[in-house]
Write an enzyme that holds these catalytic residues in place. Structure first.
Site, mmCIF file in Angstrom:
data_model
loop_
_atom_site.group_PDB
_atom_site.id
_atom_site.type_symbol
_atom_site.label_atom_id
_atom_site.label_comp_id
_atom_site.label_asym_id
_atom_site.label_seq_id
_atom_site.Cartn_x
_atom_site.Cartn_y
_atom_site.Cartn_z
ATOM 1 N N HIS A 52 0.812 -1.215 0.000
ATOM 2 C CA HIS A 52 0.000 0.000 0.000
ATOM 3 C C HIS A 52 0.842 1.260 0.000
ATOM 4 C CE1 HIS A 52 -3.281 -2.848 0.751
ATOM 5 N NE2 HIS A 52 -3.907 -1.993 -0.029
ATOM 6 N N ARG A 90 -10.486 4.132 -1.564
ATOM 7 C CA ARG A 90 -10.002 3.356 -0.405
ATOM 8 C C ARG A 90 -10.229 4.209 0.853
ATOM 9 N NH1 ARG A 90 -5.676 1.811 -4.320
ATOM 10 N NH2 ARG A 90 -5.449 -0.451 -4.302
ATOM 11 N N ARG A 127 -15.386 2.038 -1.198
ATOM 12 C CA ARG A 127 -15.164 0.743 -0.551
ATOM 13 C C ARG A 127 -15.215 0.926 0.954
ATOM 14 N NH1 ARG A 127 -9.633 -2.333 -1.598
ATOM 15 N NH2 ARG A 127 -8.829 -0.797 -0.153
ATOM 16 N N GLU A 153 -11.314 -10.678 -4.649
ATOM 17 C CA GLU A 153 -9.874 -10.632 -4.405
ATOM 18 C C GLU A 153 -9.370 -11.835 -3.621
ATOM 19 O OE1 GLU A 153 -8.902 -6.991 -2.339
ATOM 20 O OE2 GLU A 153 -10.691 -7.072 -1.115
ATOM 21 N N ASN A 186 -4.426 -7.259 -6.736
ATOM 22 C CA ASN A 186 -3.303 -7.171 -5.782
ATOM 23 C C ASN A 186 -3.414 -8.283 -4.751
ATOM 24 O OD1 ASN A 186 -2.846 -4.820 -7.128
ATOM 25 N ND2 ASN A 186 -3.705 -3.504 -5.543
ATOM 26 N N ASP A 187 -4.623 -8.431 -4.219
ATOM 27 C CA ASP A 187 -4.817 -9.488 -3.234
ATOM 28 C C ASP A 187 -5.045 -10.836 -3.900
ATOM 29 O OD1 ASP A 187 -4.523 -8.415 -0.610
ATOM 30 O OD2 ASP A 187 -6.239 -7.143 -1.048
ATOM 31 N N ARG A 240 2.056 -9.872 -0.234
ATOM 32 C CA ARG A 240 2.265 -8.884 -1.305
ATOM 33 C C ARG A 240 3.227 -7.769 -0.910
ATOM 34 N NH1 ARG A 240 -3.572 -5.836 -1.436
ATOM 35 N NH2 ARG A 240 -2.515 -3.941 -2.071
ATOM 36 N N CYS A 280 -9.759 -3.378 -10.467
ATOM 37 C CA CYS A 280 -9.140 -2.198 -9.850
ATOM 38 C C CYS A 280 -7.798 -2.488 -9.194
ATOM 39 C CB CYS A 280 -10.095 -1.568 -8.843
ATOM 40 S SG CYS A 280 -10.448 -2.653 -7.446
HETATM 41 C C1 PEP Z 1 -6.636 -5.234 -4.617
HETATM 42 O O1 PEP Z 1 -6.480 -6.048 -3.708
HETATM 43 O O2 PEP Z 1 -6.343 -5.455 -5.809
HETATM 44 C C2 PEP Z 1 -7.196 -3.893 -4.325
HETATM 45 C C3 PEP Z 1 -7.507 -3.058 -5.290
HETATM 46 O O3 PEP Z 1 -7.322 -3.535 -3.011
HETATM 47 P P1 PEP Z 1 -6.108 -3.096 -2.071
HETATM 48 O O4 PEP Z 1 -4.886 -2.912 -2.924
HETATM 49 O O5 PEP Z 1 -6.504 -1.855 -1.377
HETATM 50 O O6 PEP Z 1 -5.980 -4.270 -1.141
HETATM 51 MG MG MG Z 2 -7.373 -5.711 -1.765
#
Ligand code: PEP
Ligand code: MG
Length: 598
Positions: free
Chosen positions: A201, A309, A345, A445, A468-469, A479, A516
């Site tokens: 993040h 977010r 979200r 995710e 991402n997750d 990650r 996203c």
């Molecule tokens: C993701 O997990 O791809 C996502 C967009 O959420 P975050 O990166 O905030 O976990």
């Molecule tokens: Mg996520």
């Protein structure tokens, strides 16, 4: 003999946020947590009094800091949260503990830092094994205060990164997402840190804030660089060049100018439709972390907010945001976006985003713990209720949609919907106006949600795929851990297959499907994502221009063929090559930048 400290040297890391910065270093050598052991070297008997005095000064300073924090927070906070600091103050005033430390300094001739670390360490160990969860969690409080005392003993308080006096390049061991969110954008020209990966993040925030950044930088920088050394940070390829020669500086100045021109061209194209040559439109939306990111999103041409977010509203505030504060923020967002969709979200803390105010403590496996919707549906229903009330009320002022993060089963969605139903009843009975028909959606995710997409699609109005997750949970890699970042590949066929499955399920059930994750921000993957048939890609605003340019040069049929081939590949690299081959044919200039990590 040559002076090696002024010779040009390149340090390698991972590109986290694009851009080039040339500036002077501000070096922060300590880790964010000061809870580390000191040397056990003995002190001399004649140093004992001074050592005890040093300890008392550090305690006084810590007490002052805590009282100041408490005063600042008490102004607009409920007393329960401010009382955390009462507990912290009790620790610095605990006479038994303090006597033990003094005894150790006097009888064993140890430094105050060493003695304090050892004594408090025993307390922490003792309560960490208690069966009572509440008592166990107090270990985190003690550690927090202990870190303050140790920082004061060692005089290692970090410079306030939100108040730099001049422009600087920050090079630090680590920056938490909340440290990053507080960076002064005008003063921090770029940053480089030893920890992290490009989907942590901290990296995501750097992109949103348009601060060039490199993560996972080699630890040598902390011994070899000094404050005020000149450095070039190349956030495209993930390097730092220390003490650049005149020639290197010129090359990079040219690159920075070229980059500036490229973005100006893209901004000129910001009103063009994101439509393929053969007439398929892919909506381009923005991921934002703060309402102020909207300006950048509009500049680069956004068709809405695909992901807000909201957790940073909580993490950047000394107190839990009230319903009125949240209502005002969501209303402003809805009005500023003027009818365009805005996906908000609900709170997603946990993992690498810890916030003790909301009860997200460090767990043994934080990414597998009480994160996001799990926390909201279980331990902090009060916080969830406040957020939903604010969102439902603000829904009257624009096209707001509510999205739940980290869904891993059908029951969670049903429970969240029941919660919304109850909150609506509450508002009705209080005669408070709200949007009754607000859309709800979920993040896909976790592999569990991806595989259950058909059932989930029957319950919601939209999906947003969080790669991402999804990658982290599919590949079983943290990650934010740079040591396993080599396994993190969005183009892996196992990820492409899941996206395809989710898109097909969404379309079968006639619901909207967006993506996203950071993958959407990287033009390397645009041909594959277009071919996968997503309705929308939501990304860091800075990437909108490049992705739009690619979409406008693509033919849907070619993109679909690329996906068919990529899905059959055995490795992420082979699949990526298929995407890049298509990209090279249609947009060589973007390919070059994409390969440099745009
Ligand atoms: C993701 O997990 O791809 C996502 C967009 O959420 P975050 O990166 O905030 O976990
Ligand atoms: Mg996520």
């Amino acid at each position: 003999m040559t002076d090696t400290s002024t010779q040009e040297k390149v340090y390698h890391g991972i590109a986290a946020s694009p851009g080039i910065a040339i500036g002077r270093v501000l070096l922060i050598k300590e880790h964010n947590t000061s809870f580390t052991e000191s040397s056990d070297a003995p002190i001399k008997p004649e140093q004992v009094d001074a050592e005890v005095q040093r300890f008392n000064i550090a305690l006084d300073k810590t007490r002052e800091e805590l009282l100041d924090l408490q005063r600042r927070i008490q102004k607009d906070l409920d007393t329960r949260d401010a009382s955390i600091f009462d507990a912290h103050l009790l620790i610095v005033d605990d006479q038994m503990l303090l006597n033990e430390v003094e005894d150790m300094v006097k009888s064993q001739l140890k430094s105050a830092d060493y003695a304090f670390y050892k004594v408090i360490g025993r307390y922490i160990a003792a309560i960490s094994v208690m069966p009572d969860k509440y008592i166990k969690e107090r270990a985190a409080d003690i550690k927090d205060v202990a870190s303050r005392v140790l920082s004061n003993l060692r005089n290692t308080n970090r410079p306030a990164l939100d108040h730099l006096r001049q422009q600087q390049v920050v090079i630090a061991r680590d920056l938490t997402p909340s440290d990053t969110a507080l960076l002064d954008r005008d003063k921090v020209q770029a940053f480089a840190i030893e920890s992290g990966s490009n989907t942590s993040h901290t990296a995501i925030l750097a992109r949103s804030m348009q601060i060039p950044a490199v993560v996972g930088i080699s630890a040598d920088v902390f011994t070899e660089l000094h404050n005020n050394d000149e450095v070039i940070v190349d956030g495209f390829i993930g390097t730092i060049i220390a003490n650049p020669t005149e020639k290197t500086r010129e090359v990079y100045q040219l690159k920075a100018e070229e980059e500036g021109r490229f973005y100006i061209d893209l901004i000129r194209e910001s009103r063009l439709r994101p439509e393929t040559v053969d007439g398929f439109t892919v909506q381009l939306a923005s991921n934002i972390e703060s309402i102020s990111d909207i300006q950048a999103a509009k500049k680069f041409g956004t068709s809405g907010v695909g992901l807000f977010r909201t957790e940073y509203m909580y993490m950047n505030s000394q107190h839990l945001p009230t319903e009125e504060e949240q209502f005002a923020a969501y209303k402003k967002l809805a009005l500023e976006m003027n009818g365009e969709p805005v996906v908000v979200r609900t709170l997603d803390v946990g993992g690498d985003k810890l916030d003790r105010k909301v009860g997200a403590y460090a767990e043994q496996n934080p990414f597998l713990g009480l994160r996001a919707i799990r926390l909201c549906l279980h331990e902090r229903r009060d916080i969830f209720r406040t957020q939903l009330r604010a969102l439902l009320r603000a829904g009257k002022f624009g096209n707001l949609k509510i999205m739940f993060p980290m869904i891993s089963c059908v029951e969670e969605v049903m429970e969240a919907h029941e919660f919304i139903h109850d909150v609506k009843e509450e508002l009705l009975s209080e005669k408070i106006d709200f949007a009754d028909n607000i859309d709800t959606g979920i993040m896909i995710e976790t592999p569990a949600a991806a595989l259950m997409a058909d059932q989930l699609a029957q319950l919601v109005d939209f999906f947003s795929i969080g790669t991402n997750d999804l990658i982290q949970y599919t590949m079983a890699i943290d990650r934010s851990n740079e040591r396993v970042a080599y396994l993190y590949h969005p183009s892996h066929p196992v990820i492409l297959k899941q996206i395809k499955h989710v898109v097909e399920a969404a379309k079968r059930n006639r619901i909207w499907v967006s993506l996203c994750g950071q993958m959407a921000s990287n033009p390397k993957y645009t041909p594959l994502l277009v071919g996968l048939g997503l309705h929308e890609l939501s990304m860091s605003p800075i990437s909108l221009g490049a992705v739009r340019r690619i979409i406008r040069k693509l033919r849907m049929h070619d993109a679909e063929v690329a996906v068919e081939e990529a899905i059959k590949c055995s490795t992420a690299e082979e699949a990526l090559e298929i995407s890049l081959n298509l990209l090279r044919k249609i947009s060589p200039e973007v390919t070059n930048l994409a390969l440099r990590g745009l």
